[in-house]
Motif scaffolding. Structure first.
Motif, PDB file in Angstrom:
ATOM      1  N   VAL A 102     -51.226 -77.768 -63.758  1.00 24.76           N
ATOM      2  CA  VAL A 102     -52.028 -78.779 -64.434  1.00 24.76           C
ATOM      3  C   VAL A 102     -51.139 -79.972 -64.754  1.00 24.76           C
ATOM      4  O   VAL A 102     -50.040 -79.809 -65.303  1.00 24.76           O
ATOM      5  N   THR A 103     -51.610 -81.144 -64.403  1.00 27.84           N
ATOM      6  CA  THR A 103     -50.935 -82.396 -64.741  1.00 27.84           C
ATOM      7  C   THR A 103     -51.760 -83.110 -65.793  1.00 27.84           C
ATOM      8  O   THR A 103     -52.948 -83.373 -65.586  1.00 27.84           O
ATOM      9  N   GLY A 104     -51.156 -83.401 -66.919  1.00 31.01           N
ATOM     10  CA  GLY A 104     -51.807 -84.195 -67.946  1.00 31.01           C
ATOM     11  C   GLY A 104     -51.386 -85.642 -67.812  1.00 31.01           C
ATOM     12  O   GLY A 104     -50.190 -85.940 -67.860  1.00 31.01           O
ATOM     13  N   MET A 105     -52.348 -86.528 -67.618  1.00 35.44           N
ATOM     14  CA  MET A 105     -52.061 -87.951 -67.488  1.00 35.44           C
ATOM     15  C   MET A 105     -52.678 -88.713 -68.646  1.00 35.44           C
ATOM     16  O   MET A 105     -53.838 -88.487 -69.000  1.00 35.44           O
ATOM     17  N   ASP A 106     -51.907 -89.614 -69.238  1.00 37.30           N
ATOM     18  CA  ASP A 106     -52.420 -90.453 -70.317  1.00 37.30           C
ATOM     19  C   ASP A 106     -51.783 -91.830 -70.189  1.00 37.30           C
ATOM     20  O   ASP A 106     -50.646 -91.958 -69.726  1.00 37.30           O
ATOM     21  N   ILE A 107     -52.525 -92.861 -70.619  1.00 41.79           N
ATOM     22  CA  ILE A 107     -52.004 -94.220 -70.527  1.00 41.79           C
ATOM     23  C   ILE A 107     -51.011 -94.523 -71.638  1.00 41.79           C
ATOM     24  O   ILE A 107     -50.180 -95.423 -71.511  1.00 41.79           O
ATOM     25  N   HIS A 108     -51.054 -93.761 -72.737  1.00 40.51           N
ATOM     26  CA  HIS A 108     -50.283 -94.103 -73.930  1.00 40.51           C
ATOM     27  C   HIS A 108     -48.973 -93.312 -73.995  1.00 40.51           C
ATOM     28  O   HIS A 108     -48.988 -92.091 -74.096  1.00 40.51           O
ATOM     29  N   PRO A 109     -47.824 -93.975 -73.970  1.00 37.72           N
ATOM     30  CA  PRO A 109     -46.552 -93.237 -73.990  1.00 37.72           C
ATOM     31  C   PRO A 109     -46.326 -92.435 -75.264  1.00 37.72           C
ATOM     32  O   PRO A 109     -45.716 -91.360 -75.217  1.00 37.72           O
ATOM     33  N   GLN A 110     -46.822 -92.921 -76.407  1.00 36.50           N
ATOM     34  CA  GLN A 110     -46.640 -92.154 -77.646  1.00 36.50           C
ATOM     35  C   GLN A 110     -47.445 -90.864 -77.625  1.00 36.50           C
ATOM     36  O   GLN A 110     -46.984 -89.834 -78.128  1.00 36.50           O
ATOM     37  N   VAL A 133     -47.626 -87.072 -67.252  1.00 38.78           N
ATOM     38  CA  VAL A 133     -47.315 -88.288 -66.501  1.00 38.78           C
ATOM     39  C   VAL A 133     -48.059 -89.456 -67.134  1.00 38.78           C
ATOM     40  O   VAL A 133     -49.238 -89.328 -67.488  1.00 38.78           O
ATOM     41  N   GLN A 134     -47.382 -90.598 -67.270  1.00 40.18           N
ATOM     42  CA  GLN A 134     -48.060 -91.783 -67.776  1.00 40.18           C
ATOM     43  C   GLN A 134     -48.801 -92.483 -66.638  1.00 40.18           C
ATOM     44  O   GLN A 134     -48.271 -92.669 -65.545  1.00 40.18           O
ATOM     45  N   GLY A 135     -50.039 -92.863 -66.910  1.00 49.23           N
ATOM     46  CA  GLY A 135     -50.824 -93.562 -65.906  1.00 49.23           C
ATOM     47  C   GLY A 135     -52.191 -93.922 -66.444  1.00 49.23           C
ATOM     48  O   GLY A 135     -52.655 -93.350 -67.431  1.00 49.23           O
ATOM     49  N   ALA A 136     -52.826 -94.869 -65.795  1.00 55.14           N
ATOM     50  CA  ALA A 136     -54.158 -95.332 -66.181  1.00 55.14           C
ATOM     51  C   ALA A 136     -55.212 -94.698 -65.289  1.00 55.14           C
ATOM     52  O   ALA A 136     -54.968 -94.425 -64.107  1.00 55.14           O
ATOM     53  N   ALA A 137     -56.392 -94.502 -65.838  1.00 53.58           N
ATOM     54  CA  ALA A 137     -57.500 -93.929 -65.073  1.00 53.58           C
ATOM     55  C   ALA A 137     -57.837 -94.787 -63.864  1.00 53.58           C
ATOM     56  O   ALA A 137     -58.296 -94.272 -62.835  1.00 53.58           O
ATOM     57  N   GLU A 138     -57.608 -96.085 -63.971  1.00 49.64           N
ATOM     58  CA  GLU A 138     -57.955 -97.013 -62.901  1.00 49.64           C
ATOM     59  C   GLU A 138     -56.867 -97.142 -61.845  1.00 49.64           C
ATOM     60  O   GLU A 138     -57.076 -97.782 -60.806  1.00 49.64           O
TER      61      GLU A 138
END
Length: 284
Positions: A102-110, A133-138
């Motif tokens: 499972v990879t958890g991706m979120d735009i917010h580094p905090q 991993v940091q990243g945006a949905a778009e």
């Protein structure tokens, strides 16, 4: 054969999202609990009495289970959670649904820093079984066809471009892969809805939540080449329980209590949307 375009440049994080999930640390407020940040799926929880903190946590776990069950089969597959927050839903996916990774991706580094601390035990397990991993949905920082399953729990109301999210979903799913998204959306295409919601709910007035509609999302998924698109309202299992929980902290007439009003007036509902990337075309 449908073509799935590559990633687009990552959008900037909206300032209100930056503040809410950064210094304000929404997930640490009494509204949420157990490391989850969602309104909850309250089916089976007694609402004739005031809910307890255990009820609240159970409702949030149940929302994840509702979404993850919609992705079955899941055993041995690779999944990505878009908008993973504190990573607690990733832990549910690994612990209860048998994903290989499972990879958890979120735009917010905090948020990702908090997730890594909260899920340190799982991160210390078998290599790459869980990663953040940091990243945006778009604009997801992944290769084409990298995942068998994609899911997102109460994050889509923050996305700025549903078309780009739909394209990226199609791109990162392998042929035959499936996606499940749950969040609150406007049920119709009435252009008056954003202003109506902004008048009732501060999160829409500030731009933290965006008044995306179900027709907008399903059209984007279709344009991206995804098929078998299904939309199911789960509002009856969400809004009364969420309002009952809010009643432990907010008086009638205060703006958070208007979520239930917006639902009853047909301005807003909670949905689960599933879709699939078509299987690869057979050879001659």
């Amino acid at each position: 054969m449908t073509q799935f375009p590559g990633a687009v440049p990552s959008p900037a994080m909206a300032p209100v999202v930056q503040e809410t999930y950064g210094p304000a640390d929404l997930g640490a407020t009494p509204l949420f609990g157990g490391g989850f940040i969602n309104f909850g799926h309250w089916h089976g929880i007694d609402l004739d009495r005031l809910p307890t903190e255990d009820d609240r946590i159970r409702s949030q776990q149940a929302l994840y289970r509702h979404v993850l069950a919609a992705l079955a089969p899941t055993e041995g597959l690779r999944a990505v959670e878009v908008g993973c927050g504190l990573g607690t839903g990733c832990a549910v996916a690994l612990g209860e649904y048998g994903f290989a990774q499972v990879t958890g991706m979120d735009i917010h580094p905090q948020q990702l820093d908090r997730a890594r601390r909260a899920q340190a035990g799982l991160l210390a397990g078998p290599a790459e079984r869980l990663r953040f991993v940091q990243g945006a949905a778009e604009s997801m920082p992944f290769g084409d066809a990298e995942f068998d399953r994609l899911y997102s729990v109460e994050a889509a109301q923050h996305f700025r471009d549903l078309d780009a999210f739909a394209r990226e979903t199609a791109r990162v799913l392998r042929p035959g892969g499936r996606a499940a998204v749950t969040s609150f959306f406007v049920p119709d295409a009435d252009p008056a809805r954003p202003a109506q919601l902004a008048a009732l709910l501060d999160t829409f007035a500030t731009g933290l939540d965006v008044a995306h509609s179900i027709p907008e999302l399903t059209a984007g998924l279709e344009r991206s080449g995804l098929t078998d698109i299904r939309v199911v309202s789960i509002g009856a299992a969400v809004w009364p329980g969420w309002d009952r929980w809010l009643s432990t902290m907010w008086q009638p007439g205060t703006w958070p209590r208007n979520f239930l009003r917006a639902y009853r007036e047909g301005l807003l509902d909670y949905f689960t949307i599933t879709a699939a990337r078509p299987a690869a075309c057979a050879g001659p």
